[in-house]
Design a protein around this motif. Structure first.
Motif, short mmCIF file in Angstrom:
data_model
loop_
_atom_site.label_atom_id
_atom_site.label_comp_id
_atom_site.label_asym_id
_atom_site.label_seq_id
_atom_site.Cartn_x
_atom_site.Cartn_y
_atom_site.Cartn_z
N CYS B 367 0.83 -1.20 0.00
CA CYS B 367 0.00 0.00 0.00
C CYS B 367 0.87 1.26 0.00
O CYS B 367 0.56 2.24 -0.68
N ALA B 368 1.95 1.22 0.77
CA ALA B 368 2.86 2.37 0.80
C ALA B 368 3.50 2.59 -0.56
O ALA B 368 3.61 3.72 -1.05
N ALA B 369 3.92 1.47 -1.18
CA ALA B 369 4.53 1.58 -2.50
C ALA B 369 3.52 2.08 -3.52
O ALA B 369 3.86 2.85 -4.44
N ALA B 370 2.27 1.67 -3.38
CA ALA B 370 1.22 2.15 -4.28
C ALA B 370 1.03 3.66 -4.09
O ALA B 370 0.92 4.41 -5.08
N PHE B 371 0.99 4.09 -2.85
CA PHE B 371 0.83 5.53 -2.60
C PHE B 371 1.94 6.32 -3.27
O PHE B 371 1.69 7.34 -3.92
N GLU B 372 3.17 5.83 -3.13
CA GLU B 372 4.31 6.53 -3.77
C GLU B 372 4.12 6.63 -5.28
O GLU B 372 4.60 7.56 -5.91
N ARG B 373 3.42 5.67 -5.83
CA ARG B 373 3.17 5.65 -7.27
C ARG B 373 1.82 6.28 -7.64
O ARG B 373 1.33 6.12 -8.74
N GLY B 374 1.20 6.95 -6.67
CA GLY B 374 -0.01 7.68 -7.00
C GLY B 374 -1.28 6.87 -6.95
O GLY B 374 -2.28 7.20 -7.62
N LEU B 375 -1.31 5.82 -6.15
CA LEU B 375 -2.51 4.99 -6.04
C LEU B 375 -2.90 4.87 -4.57
O LEU B 375 -2.07 4.48 -3.73
N VAL B 411 3.21 -4.34 -5.37
CA VAL B 411 3.37 -5.64 -4.69
C VAL B 411 4.75 -6.20 -4.98
O VAL B 411 5.43 -6.72 -4.07
N ALA B 412 5.18 -6.06 -6.23
CA ALA B 412 6.52 -6.55 -6.57
C ALA B 412 7.57 -5.84 -5.72
O ALA B 412 8.49 -6.47 -5.17
#
Lengths: 419, 419, 419, 419
Positions: B367-375, B411-412
């Protein structure tokens, strides 16, 4: 109105006393579909202290929505929330030297109360909450357990527990010293009262019949709480936001509650918003320990900030409220004097007033007669025996005069009607 | 952001995972002050099924406010409430052959739940409510007692009672027959389970980790309730309003609950609104037995009616939701397959999906990585081990693809990061 | 004594103040293993009103056991139970015109209280029981909820609920009219006190510190209960069986409680036995709804019937008790007057007396000094500040004089010791 | 019998099935006033494991009383209590390597249970107690909350809380793995089960219908408790004192409960006595935190010590009990086989046996027919569908044969009577 009767639950209430369909609203007036004007001396049970559709707030709300600003943001950070917090700090907290933190516990007053009770129990590790005779704090199970009204309590369907009721100011015969009973219970390890987590109190009980606590009583309560390390929660949902004059209703008493609840007029525009304030050192919540969907109602933040900005940067509203309160009091005293057989008493503070009658029937009839004459009023008190006046704080003196004149006629009509 | 940290209570939550200040919003996107766009796959925890600031609703809301229509009317009759009721009847109830009455119990989902529980207890004269493992129904004391999460329950500060927890569909080993335990308890007068007033259930548990009840399980539950004269409450606050495809999430199962709660997306625009529906013959409320200040939030009625009007007069939204759900499922299966070491499972219905990971740390990191990517995404489940997807139902297929691609990357990244 | 310290739980109490091993007992005396005699002014906390091993009872008990009469018979019919019931009716109920039915709820006072509370709740369909400050009714969860002592309450480990505490007679400042508070709560539908099922009261609070309710107060309470259809339970476990003079302690007040509990001295010989009496029309129990193993303790029936037979067929015991009470009072007044610095007050009725001291330390020291001088006494009251005297009713005047002389010495010694 | 009907509360139970007046008792026999002998296969619901008026105990009791030994000594030290503790340690605890402390919580089993629950809650600081389907622990409010029977629970008149019911061994379909449900709940922080203070369990449920827990199940339970730091309370009130063979019923399972309750046969003679045993390190009581009047029933200590002395210094009683159990089982199997249409199943351990019939009517008729033939038996189980056999452990083989033959006739008669 057939659709309401067919589709809306029997639980509906206010519509029964005011059987018209409201459509428009401006300032102190509500308008029915058929165009009749109603002078509103109920003000959304205290949610419309700045009147209906106050222009100072309206344009900001329209601009906010028109500009595709964020409407719903859970409890994420939003620009409008920041603006609200900044204004609340600048206009309300800082000038009063209050060091509180702000929780957005959900959109309604009961959320603010539930959060306050949970926090008080967490802080102290105790369960019991002291509440007062004829107190009203909401319909959810935690709030209902500290509410006095037996009909509402009965609605719980389960026994209400972890609470104990104590006499509000001047509850009994006027002779018993304040806190004689509560202090005895606290002092006596054999009293059967488990040591309370907190006391929850309204400074003026609105639903309870406009029962006014004196500043001395409130100070005594605060001292007792401090002495026994019990948290003091002031439920300022109805009496805060200037209803009694100052922004917080407890300012006159010179006390600083540990926890404060606000709602109703805090959004300024009748939109849902609620706050739980706690002294900085009492903010012992864990992240997410209390949550909810509508904790970031940005439109409410926008109008809330605008209202603070428009009305609380100086003391004009407070002074006006106090002056208008004198006018109301004078009129009500005259009404009471004109009908000695009704045994009426007058009580109130700021712009929260009650005309307590001996007969609930007369009180009801007076409100009905007022409605027929274009004035909105409600009864309150345990028997619905108190005609309750909560006009907008922005009511003009003319409107006030007009409304009070109508009320005088309505009481006269009710007095005749119900011998 | 300093002002939030200084003034807002530590209880704040979502802002911790999304440390930006949101300002604008349109459709499937939220925008931060600094102008960054965030694709919103959380949709206000299901409150924004029609996206942010949906134009079909927005203009009606603006017109309503601009025209000085009544904003706050307690539970008096208003033209906008009538319009909402009429539309709800015409678009939702009548076509489905549902004969329910509508209660406006307060602005938030917890009000709808509290009212449902009170009513069920009143109707039956019993106290116990059956709830299910990992159910979530709200933070007020009555709702919290039927909520599973131990951290939230602990926040109550008092023991939570008058409830009993039962296994949700497929809770245990997949071998135990449905309702073996609950039926045994009900059949056996020595079981120690006091006869329940009601069962409260979500058809898909959102906060609980996207646990999906099968139609057969829901039917079995409804039959068991009928057999033992226990009321069936479906809490459709998060899964109603089309989240799983049909307007009500229980339609596929072919059941008719005794009581239904709705909130979140029922106003369509992210504004506070909640409904408690009860079968006509169960409307045993006394007038005023449950009340509250914000039971007539007219702006919510306006956008709520507009949303029903725009999206529910035909079955397009439902079909679209189901189609998009297939897309989500396919992508999630692919993500799961790509990282066998994560032990991921995919579950969901309509546009409510969960990617359940073995490790809560990986779920959080994703989720944190998604946020960094704008999701924008959130975790759910008892250990916060489930990545939860609740995109607006109005999300485009392009947006869906984009979001799911970002999720795959996230996720990756999380999988690498957290071995 | 090592085995007690090694094997008996730390919960043990009386043995700490009386660190000897008792072996024999006769009349007003207990004897330790080492042959020291102790004049017993505690009488098993009121369980030995007829003294230890009263010969009039002893032989009957020996004959009963020797003859292989039935000892344990659950609640089946036995000849000894019939004899007990017959005697109780003939000697106690009929002469007083009392039409009660008799329940054998279990062997201990708490069983009698638990049964009384259950029955009161069943009859009324309400939950709340009113109890009084410093009331004591037992250690099981139901009884504990109506007990005042905070240390005992804390032992419950769960919040105690369904009860509300009210001021006992003369609890506050001596100015507040009786029942001002309770009546206000009952009259006011907004008071927050749910309508009670019953009131439970001791006429003299023994554990609470020998607080004596006046006959007028008891009558007022009975009238208030009748007016509001609340059941009146008199817990006569410690003060019944003649402790205050008449058989029932409420006879002087001229009231007839709805439910009465008896235990302690009802078996006459210190054997376990308890009774719950209810007015005939209130016997709404279903067969077996309350049960238990030791409801037919036949040896207790034998000695119980023998005690009634020996002591209650005329009014001699009552008159003696009242006369001896005067002697006790005179001595205690003299002791109080001799030590004005102790702020002692004297209170009591019949042969239940308290010497209330300002300092709990002095009270404890006085009891310890008495023990050293061969006199058994205990403290009571919320702070253990009251020296409590409960001599056997069969105490001789010589024994009484001797004991009170020792007490005078003990208080003097304690007063010197603890400045 | 008129006096019973006129004076004794309708709550009386056993007397309804056995409408005679008992007078004398010896060994396995009770005798009515009219001289009829009844072979007692109920043994005071397990309170008379050594038969009625056992001569080995009787003389000691007579001597004790005749010698003016102390009868009632609250919880002071007495020679008889010391003797009891010494014998209990020497005969029961030490040989089994058990390091427990002993609390005398009051005279009845419910006192032992209430004390156990209070202590468990105090030790852990938690409220919830896990109990099992068809468990029975007593009629006081705390004990009733962990009792399954709905009729008894209903008698509370208040909702029973702070407890949760779990499936007893083999409760459901015989397929579900043991503790699948309980373990799931404990593992899952979202399950809605608040972390329990303790589990309370009977190894064989007597009142519940002679449901036998296997040693493996008990071990599994003990392991689960240890794993989750939940206290294990074994309620051995009915099944202890050799009823199942060994002194404690859990010995076969090889477990050591944290807390044990004993009562019924612990006095050996049918006199009231109860014990709460806790592991030494769990004795966290404060002095006097739990008290009561009849905690020092010296006659019970005398017979209790004598019984331990007479029966538990070697393993003869245990072996006899196990052998006699086989005889009972064989007979019951034959009875079941003789009436296949009754769907009878046989279950039990030691000398606690149940003949479970499909029809409660047949079970009741069989007991009635047995009574007519001079055999005392009772039904148990949630529907009273189980004929329950609890003969004295000292029953002779002849008596056993005679009783079982009568039972066979009675079942045959009932089977004919009730088609």
């Amino acid at each position: 109105m057939e659709i309401f009767e067919r589709l809306e639950s029997e639980v509906r209430g206010y519509c029964r006393g005011w059987p018209v369909v409201f459509d428009q609203a401006r300032g102190s007036y509500l308008y029915s579909e058929s165009g009749e004007a109603y002078l509103d001396f109920f003000a959304g049970a205290g949610s419309l202290n700045y009147g209906h559709n106050n222009p100072a707030l309206k344009q900001k709300l329209l601009d906010y929505i028109a500009g595709d600003s964020v409407i719903h943001s859970l409890d994420a950070y939003s620009a409008s929330k920041r603006e609200f917090l900044r204004t609340f700090d600048e206009v309300v907290l800082s000038p009063r030297g209050l060091d509180y933190k702000v929780q957005f516990p959900g959109p309604a007053g009961n959320n603010a109360v539930e959060a306050a009770l949970k926090l008080a129990r967490k802080i102290t590790g105790r369960e019991t909450i002291i509440s007062f005779t004829n107190g009203f704090h909401g319909m959810t199970l935690g709030a209902l357990a500290v509410t006095g009204n037996s009909m509402k309590r009965g609605g719980a369907g389960v026994p209400l527990s972890h609470s104990a009721t104590m006499p509000f100011d001047n509850y009994m015969d006027g002779q018993t010293p304040d806190f004689l009973w509560l202090r005895s219970l606290l002092e006596d390890s054999g009293s059967g009262l488990d040591r309370p987590a907190a006391v929850i109190v309204e400074t003026v009980q609105g639903e309870g019949g406009i029962n006014v606590a004196s500043p001395a009583w409130l100070r005594g309560l605060a001292e007792l709480c401090a002495e026994y390390e019990i948290l003091l929660i002031v439920d300022d949902i109805q009496m805060g936001c200037g209803r009694t004059g100052p922004f917080f209703s407890f300012e006159d008493a010179g006390i600083q509650p540990d926890i404060i609840t606000l709602s109703k007029s805090i959004s300024g525009y009748g939109l849902p918003l609620a706050l739980t304030l706690m002294k900085r050192e009492l903010d012992l919540w864990d992240p997410g320990e209390h949550n909810g969907t509508f904790r970031g109602p940005n439109p409410s933040f926008v109008t809330g900030a605008a209202a603070l900005d428009a009305y609380w940067r100086d003391d004009r509203l407070q002074r006006d409220t106090e002056l208008k309160g004198k006018i109301v009091e004078k009129h009500l005293q005259a009404i009471a004097a004109a009908h000695p057989q009704l045994g009426a008493t007058v009580r109130g503070r700021g712009l929260a007033w009650g005309l307590a009658l001996e007969s609930p029937e007369v009180a009801g009839a007076a409100c009905a007669a007022a409605f027929e004459r274009g004035l909105l009023l409600e009864t309150s008190g345990p028997q619905d025996e108190v005609v309750k006046l909560l006009p907008p704080l922005t009511v003009t003196e003319d409107e006030l005069d007009r409304g009070l004149t109508v009320l005088a006629e309505a009481v006269a009509a009710a007095a005749v009607q119900q011998p």
